[in-house]
Design an enzyme around this catalytic site. Structure first.
Site: not given
Ligand code: GRF
Length: 206
Positions: A15, A111, A109
């Site tokens: 996402s 976090h 990154n």
């Molecule tokens: C998110 O909470 C991100 O902070 C962590 O992975 C989770 C999923 O992220 N690193 P995404 O939907 O795959 O970008």
């Protein structure tokens, strides 16, 4: 100014990668997503890359003799995309030092915590268990330590009495997307300056 070449590393849903890609398409970010590197062949982010028409490279640790061979393959794949910026976006591995040294101050990154609190995995769970009343997300440059590189931007979200790891994760994730887009926008506009552990360029006084 020429568009920056953005390479995304992701392990799962993607996402954050979607938000970054959308921002390059709508002109918010002066950049182009040139590729996705993913460490899971069944990750949802690969379907996103296919829809975007962006090439993807899948490298799974289990296909390699050892971690060093995996990290070497990751580096070679990253170099093949000739990126100006690497965005770790839901990438669940610690980058090899070889990659970090090859792309100094060019790896970002996101976090899901207000670093330096709650480094590492399950940051949202750590926050709920710690009983904090404010949580959030951090976009930072990637250093050789765990979630310890220079901080670019942070966004705070409230923690409610009845929050669970899931409800807090959802609330934080909603802020991750715009925060990451703002940080990538600033990077691609050459607005970020790093002096030691301090980053300027996004939080000046209005
Ligand atoms: C998110 O909470 C991100 O902070 C962590 O992975 C989770 C999923 O992220 N690193 P995404 O939907 O795959 O970008």
């Amino acid at each position: 100014m020429s568009k920056k070449r953005i390479l995304i590393f992701a392990s799962g849903c993607g996402s954050n990668a979607e938000a970054i890609h959308e921002a390059t398409v709508n002109g918010t970010v002066n950049g182009t997503v040139v590729g996705v590197i993913c460490d899971h062949a069944d990750a949802q982010v690969l379907g996103r890359a296919a829809r975007w028409g962006v090439p993807a490279t899948v490298l799974e640790l289990k296909s390699f003799e050892n971690k060093d061979a995996f990290n070497e393959a990751i580096l070679k794949a990253a170099e093949s995309y000739k990126p100006d910026l690497i965005c770790l976006a839901g990438y669940m591995r610690i980058c090899g030092e070889n990659l970090i040294h090859a792309f100094p101050n060019k790896i970002l990154n996101i976090h899901p915590a207000l670093l330096p609190s709650f480094r590492g995995l399950h940051a949202q769970r750590q926050a709920v268990e710690a009983g904090v009343k404010v949580a959030g997300c951090t976009v930072h440059f990637v250093g050789t330590g765990l979630d310890d590189g220079p901080i670019i931007t942070q966004v705070a979200v409230p923690v409610y009495d009845d929050d669970t790891e899931e409800t807090l994760s959802d609330r934080i994730l909603q802020q991750e997307h715009p925060a990451y887009v703002r940080a990538v926008t600033a990077f691609c506009a050459d607005q970020l300056k790093i002096e030691g552990h301090h980053v300027s360029g996004m939080h000046g006084r209005k």
